[in-house]
Scaffold this motif. Structure first.
Motif, short mmCIF file in Angstrom:
data_model
loop_
_atom_site.label_atom_id
_atom_site.label_comp_id
_atom_site.label_asym_id
_atom_site.label_seq_id
_atom_site.Cartn_x
_atom_site.Cartn_y
_atom_site.Cartn_z
N PRO B 312 0.82 -1.31 -0.01
CA PRO B 312 -0.15 0.18 -0.12
C PRO B 312 1.04 1.24 0.10
O PRO B 312 2.29 1.12 0.40
N LYS B 313 0.18 2.46 -0.38
CA LYS B 313 1.01 3.80 -0.32
C LYS B 313 1.32 3.86 1.26
O LYS B 313 0.97 3.77 1.95
N GLY B 314 2.80 4.32 1.10
CA GLY B 314 3.30 4.48 2.51
C GLY B 314 4.72 4.66 2.41
O GLY B 314 5.46 4.78 1.45
N GLU B 315 5.68 4.68 3.80
CA GLU B 315 6.96 4.87 3.41
C GLU B 315 7.44 3.93 4.87
O GLU B 315 6.46 3.69 5.62
N MET B 316 8.67 3.60 4.70
CA MET B 316 9.27 2.62 5.62
C MET B 316 10.83 2.79 5.82
O MET B 316 11.29 2.94 4.74
N TYR B 317 11.20 2.90 6.87
CA TYR B 317 12.61 2.93 7.13
C TYR B 317 13.17 1.55 7.93
O TYR B 317 12.60 1.38 8.98
N ILE B 318 13.83 0.74 7.27
CA ILE B 318 14.40 -0.43 8.03
C ILE B 318 15.86 -0.58 8.16
O ILE B 318 16.49 -0.14 7.21
N ARG B 319 16.31 -0.74 9.29
CA ARG B 319 17.87 -0.80 9.29
C ARG B 319 18.38 -1.99 10.01
O ARG B 319 17.50 -2.59 10.64
N THR B 320 19.37 -2.59 9.29
CA THR B 320 19.82 -4.10 10.20
C THR B 320 21.44 -3.62 10.27
O THR B 320 22.09 -2.72 9.75
N GLU B 321 21.91 -4.56 11.06
CA GLU B 321 23.38 -4.55 11.04
C GLU B 321 23.95 -5.33 10.00
O GLU B 321 23.99 -6.63 10.12
N ASN B 322 24.69 -4.76 9.15
CA ASN B 322 25.52 -5.37 8.07
C ASN B 322 27.02 -5.59 8.52
O ASN B 322 26.97 -4.86 9.55
N PRO B 323 27.75 -6.54 7.84
CA PRO B 323 29.10 -6.55 8.59
C PRO B 323 29.62 -5.10 8.59
O PRO B 323 30.57 -5.10 9.34
N LYS B 324 29.31 -4.22 7.57
CA LYS B 324 30.08 -3.04 7.71
C LYS B 324 29.62 -1.90 8.48
O LYS B 324 30.17 -1.01 8.54
N GLY B 325 28.44 -2.08 9.18
CA GLY B 325 27.66 -1.02 9.79
C GLY B 325 26.27 -1.17 9.44
O GLY B 325 25.72 -2.15 8.96
N GLU B 326 25.67 -0.12 9.88
CA GLU B 326 24.08 -0.07 9.82
C GLU B 326 23.55 0.09 8.39
O GLU B 326 23.99 1.15 7.66
N LEU B 327 23.12 -0.72 7.87
CA LEU B 327 22.52 -0.75 6.19
C LEU B 327 20.97 -0.30 6.47
O LEU B 327 20.18 -1.19 7.09
N GLY B 328 20.49 0.58 6.06
CA GLY B 328 19.17 1.01 6.16
C GLY B 328 18.51 1.25 4.72
O GLY B 328 19.20 1.62 3.75
N PHE B 329 17.20 0.93 4.53
CA PHE B 329 16.35 1.15 3.37
C PHE B 329 15.20 2.08 3.54
O PHE B 329 14.37 1.56 4.29
N TYR B 330 15.20 3.18 3.03
CA TYR B 330 14.06 3.93 3.16
C TYR B 330 13.29 3.80 1.72
O TYR B 330 13.74 4.14 0.99
N LEU B 331 12.15 3.06 1.93
CA LEU B 331 11.02 2.78 1.02
C LEU B 331 9.93 3.64 0.87
O LEU B 331 9.16 3.83 1.81
N VAL B 332 9.73 4.34 -0.12
CA VAL B 332 8.51 5.23 -0.47
C VAL B 332 7.58 4.35 -1.35
O VAL B 332 8.36 4.11 -2.54
N THR B 333 6.46 3.88 -1.27
CA THR B 333 5.62 3.22 -2.19
C THR B 333 4.30 4.09 -2.55
O THR B 333 4.09 5.09 -1.76
N ASN B 334 3.85 3.91 -3.60
CA ASN B 334 2.87 4.78 -4.11
C ASN B 334 1.73 3.77 -4.44
O ASN B 334 0.65 4.01 -5.29
N GLY B 335 1.58 2.70 -4.02
CA GLY B 335 0.52 1.67 -4.38
C GLY B 335 0.71 0.80 -5.58
O GLY B 335 -0.19 0.06 -5.82
N THR B 336 1.53 1.10 -6.25
CA THR B 336 1.70 0.24 -7.53
C THR B 336 2.94 -0.89 -7.00
O THR B 336 3.22 -1.04 -5.88
N ASP B 337 3.28 -1.80 -8.24
CA ASP B 337 4.33 -2.72 -7.95
C ASP B 337 5.63 -2.34 -8.18
O ASP B 337 6.69 -3.17 -8.29
N LYS B 338 5.73 -0.71 -8.12
CA LYS B 338 7.10 -0.23 -8.29
C LYS B 338 7.35 0.80 -7.22
O LYS B 338 6.32 1.40 -6.57
N PRO B 339 8.30 0.77 -6.65
CA PRO B 339 8.54 1.79 -5.58
C PRO B 339 8.57 3.22 -6.18
O PRO B 339 8.98 3.42 -7.23
#
Ligand code: SF4
Ligand code: SF4
Lengths: 199, 383, 352
Positions: B312-339
């Motif tokens: 669904p339309k919205g946004e999300m930030y998720i971060r995890t502990e990569n071996p090199k440090g904090e890897l985060g993805f900030y994802l904004v969606t618009n309700g389609t199948d592409k970000p």
């Protein structure tokens, strides 16, 4: 002074210790192999060169849609029921769609495996063959063709003829229905065929 | 008695130019195509300017034209040394948005493959660091062991490096029979080699002299520059997302967060950063052993993958502990199948920014070591 | 005095024999360099659990020849901005320096190309020649990396010559001779007479063993620095300076650097062998002694030292410039001086 001597001794001692470790490795069996003569076994699911089983493919284009780098081009045309040349699919059912064009550009492919996962009929598959490097990109452009261009044109023509006939029959039926005052149930097959030929 | 003559040198009258050296993009130890513009005064580094972008592939823009599953192979190519860890936050973000429940077994497989990949990453990091210092042999010992890790991951996913193994709500394939034994074998191997490398490289006096007290990153600077991972922990800051913000099933494992304690130098020097990686390998081994024990035998790994991914339309930030440090993805969606937008917060990029700060005043040879101790991968810096 | 050159005995002194005397070490250097390159490839491979070159000939023993042919075929590039004469001269200067040192090396009882009385002194004199070549090459390349490599190299060679010289001097005190043939002859009669074990003498020489042993190690370490081998290869320091002073060289000129490096390795190994490991003398007294066996022992011992150098190279990390200076001036020099004084003292008391 004592820290100085300790430092000097540590430098000497750790160096000798390191040399002892490397000397132990000197007599171990080597882990590398003579590549073209011997090879590592690849796992069965290794994602290397793609091959297509044309007898299974039904030009559904799922692989082309799934591919992130657009390296697959698929075109198909529906098999006309009046086609004299009918074929049985690998899964035992009669072939519904002729694959008029299937091209794969392995120079572009990133071996992600998404096409393999998307294919409903297990036609496209990764193999364990990874030794197909070439000097020019053209030789990595694979064209899978069972029909010659003339044959493809023929199939397209056959389908068009069939459609024409069908449409004529439909029109006749509609006319008949109109004269008899009955509504006609819309046919489902025709739009599907259009879809297939468009791709 | 003759008069004592004093020679007062007017240093300002001496003609001593500073030299500008171009390190990279084609240089043996820039770990890729990083270019450093270095100003040296003799051997002393007075200024460093990193120039990026030689490997820029417009990852973020590209993703806006891709459907969600198609993005995963691209994410693999960001930090290609630890691809499994890269995929994780991305699929986690989508799972959160789609509200997909991930089966228990999948979580454990994810932990195991991520930790295996962390081992492989740290092995490369320590190995290349040693190579920067001139020790070539530990590099090959680590690569020999890394091969067996890669072999496991290859059998799981089908690829050696760019796995494309994570799926939203599951995995691409189930584990193979004998997976457990293989993992335990690897853990054993890693421990044995680490012991050897400790003697051969880490505690070698030359290596200590080269790396201790070099490139000191104080905790304040590290936090101000948003460093993360072993770079931050090497400075003595105990921050690990697996412990502090436990995601997945990390809260069930018993493991420590190693930090730099300054055994031979000051906290935050190159040696400590490297040592944190060595200790983390041991912790990863512990996690793998526990996860193998706790992993449920039964479970559908591939079944939960939704056919169409249309968050669904919205946004999300998720971060995890990569071996090199904090890897985060900030994802904004618009309700389609592409970000609409996918922004990656890469640890290498952020950690690299600290280089000019910590390498001034050290020798030119130290600069190479400092760069090596940060453990960057240019695929992620430039994206 | 008996002859120390079998060629003089066989052919007398004429033009041909002079050519033979000159070219024999050259042939030896070329063959040795090929063997040493192969040894480096293979030893590094064994240490790293690899196979190493396997394709050229059985077990890859023809690999060095293949590499030389490859280098010969390569384009010989002279950078436009380089100082042409110096750039082209540098590899030959370095190689000349390395090759000239072979003149005094006593290969066997019956063969030292030139048996001069100041052999050791001569070796040190021509040994510094390579520093000139390195500076020429580094400066003439007009490359910043080359220049830095050259500068590092000079300071390194100059500072490491001193501990090396002091270590050698201690042996000279014991032998009261700088003639390498003489020094070798004094150690005849088994390995306990080698100067690494205090040299010939009664039981009182045990007091000297720690000092001579230390001096041997010091000379060995200093010689590593003089030949620019790891852990002292900062003039080339691959990870820092790309290739150091020979960054811009290619083709045959690069091969010359390569040969010179290996020739230099042999020279220092020969010095270690001569003054500490008994030179051409047999380790078992008169067993297997003689002119032919002498050459065998000499080359065997030298190759062992070369093997040590290779072994160290593939084990240790590299020093930094200032640490190199620290070790040279503050570690090796004081310790060697202490040992030198102790040995002088012993020899004064006639203990040795
Ligand atoms: S493996 Fe990936 S890139 Fe290659 S054809 Fe299939 S979907 Fe496209
Ligand atoms: S997905 Fe399979 S069946 Fe469909 S077009 Fe591709 S290869 Fe053919």
């Amino acid at each position: 002074m004592s820290s100085y001597l300790k430092n000097v001794w540590a430098g000497f001692y750790t160096a000798v210790k390191g040399m002892m470790i490397t000397s132990r490795h000197m007599f171990k069996k080597s882990v590398t192999i003579q590549y073209p003569d011997e090879k590592f076994d690849l796992p069965a699911n290794a994602r290397n060169k793609l091959v297509l089983d044309m007898s299974r493919c039904n030009a559904c284009t799922a692989c082309a849609i799934a591919c992130p780098v657009n390296c697959i081009t698929v075109e198909g045309v529906r098999v006309s029921p009046e086609d004299p040349h009918q074929e049985v699919h690998a899964d035992g059912k009669p072939r519904k769609v002729w694959v008029t064009r299937y091209e794969m550009d392995l120079a572009k492919c990133c071996f992600c495996g998404l096409c393999q996962a998307a294919c409903p009929s297990d036609a496209i598959k990764h193999t364990q063959d990874f030794e197909y490097s070439a000097y020019n990109k053209e030789s990595l452009y694979f064209k899978y063709q069972i029909l010659t261009p003339e044959q493809s044109a023929e199939k397209v023509r056959l389908l068009a003829e069939f459609k024409e006939k069908e449409a004529a029959a439909k029109a006749a039926a509609a006319e008949k229905a109109a004269t008899e005052g009955k509504p006609v149930a819309p046919k489902k097959a025709a739009p599907k065929a259009d879809e297939a030929s468009e791709q | 008695m003759t008069e004592i003559k004093r020679y007062d040198l007017e240093y300002s009258q001496l003609d001593s130019d500073r030299m500008r050296i171009n390190v990279g993009p084609q240089h043996p130890s820039t770990h890729g195509v990083l270019r450093l513009e270095v100003e040296v005064d003799g051997e002393i580094v007075t200024e460093v300017v990193p120039h990026l972008g030689y490997l820029h592939r417009s990852f973020e823009k590209h993703c806006e034209k891709m459907t969600f599953p198609q993005i995963i192979p691209y994410i693999d190519r960001m930090d290609y040394i630890s691809a499994m860890n890269n995929e994780w936050p991305y699929v986690m973000a989508l799972e959160k948005m789609l509200d997909v429940k991930v089966p228990e077994k999948v979580e454990f497989i994810r932990v195991i493959v991520a930790e295996l990949n962390r081992l492989a990453n740290h092995q490369i990091a320590v190995a290349t660091f040693g190579m920067d210092a001139g020790a070539f042999t530990p590099f090959l010992y680590y690569f020999r062991d890394r091969e067996s890790i890669i072999w496991i991951l290859e059998r799981l996913s089908g690829a050696r490096l760019l796995y494309n193994y994570f799926r939203v709500g599951g995995m691409a394939a189930d584990i193979y029979p004998g997976f457990k034994e293989d993992c335990l074998e690897v853990v054993k191997k890693v421990r044995k080699t680490n012991e050897e490398i400790m003697d051969l490289l880490i505690h070698n006096n030359i290596f200590i002299k080269r790396t201790a007290n070099v490139g000191v990153l104080t905790p304040e600077v590290a936090i101000n520059f948003a460093c993360s991972g072993p770079v931050l922990r090497g400075s003595g800051v105990k921050f690990d997302l697996r412990k502090d913000e436990p995601y997945s099933v990390y809260d069930r494992f018993d493991f420590d967060v190693p930090v730099g304690v300054g055994e031979v130098g000051v906290v935050g020097d190159c040696w400590n950063r490297n040592m944190v990686r060595m200790k983390e390998m041991e912790q990863s081994c512990r996690i793998i052993e526990q996860a193998l024990e706790m992993m449920p035998e039964e479970g559908d790994v591939t079944g939960g993958v939704p056919r169409r991914i249309k968050p669904p339309k919205g946004e999300m930030y998720i971060r995890t502990e990569n071996p090199k440090g904090e890897l985060g993805f900030y994802l904004v969606t618009n309700g389609t199948d592409k970000p609409e937008r996918l922004k990656a917060r890469g640890p290498s990029f952020v950690n690299l920014s600290v280089i000019p700060e910590i390498s001034k005043g050290y020798m030119f040879a130290d600069l190479i070591l400092i760069l090596g101790s940060i453990d960057i991968v240019l695929g992620e810096v430039d994206r | 005095m008996e002859s120390t050159n079998f060629i003089w005995d066989l052919m007398g002194k004429n033009l041909w024999s002079v050519v033979a005397v000159i070219s024999l070490p050259l042939i030896f250097v070329l063959i040795y360099a090929l063997v040493a390159i192969l040894a480096e490839l293979k030893v590094s491979a064994w240490i790293q659990e690899r196979l190493g070159p396997m394709r050229t000939g059985p077990w890859g023993i023809l690999q060095p020849i293949a590499e030389v042919i490859k280098l010969l075929q390569k384009e010989d590039i002279t950078p436009t901005a380089a100082s042409k004469i110096l750039f082209n001269l540098a590899p030959y200067v370095i190689f000349t320096g390395a090759y000239a040192a072979f003149a005094v090396i006593p290969f066997s009882e019956a063969y030292a190309p030139a048996n001069i009385n100041v052999g050791l002194f001569y070796i040190f004199a021509v040994g510094s020649f390579s520093a000139i070549g390195i500076v020429m090459g580094g400066w003439a390349s007009n490359n910043k990396y080359s220049l830095m490599g050259a500068m590092r190299s000079v300071s390194q060679v100059i500072s490491y010559e001193i501990p090396a010289a002091v270590a050698v001097l201690a042996v000279v005190v014991l032998t009261s001779s700088m003639n390498m043939m003489e020094i070798s002859r004094m150690q005849e009669g088994g390995f306990w007479n080698w100067y690494i074990f205090g040299g010939p003498g009664g039981w009182t020489k045990i007091f000297m063993i720690p000092f001579t042993l230390t001096l041997a190690i010091i000379y060995f370490i200093a010689s590593l620095a003089e030949t620019n081998r790891l852990p002292f290869d900062i003039p080339e320091g691959e990870s820092e300076l790309v290739a150091g002073f020979h960054t811009e060289y290619s083709g045959m000129k690069f091969a010359m650097f390569f040969f010179a490096e290996y020739a230099n390795m042999f020279v220092v190994a020969a010095v270690v062998t001569t003054i500490f490991l008994g030179g051409w003398t047999s380790p078992f007294g008169s067993f297997l002694a003689g002119a032919g066996w002498g050459a065998f022992w000499f080359i065997l011992k030298s190759m062992f030292v070369v093997f040590l150098q290779i072994w160290i190279r593939w084990t240790l990390p590299r020093f930094r410039v200032d640490q190199l200076m620290y070790i040279g001036w503050k570690v090796l020099l004081p310790i060697s001086l202490v040992c030198f004084i102790a040995i002088s003292f012993f020899s004064l008391l006639n203990l040795g």
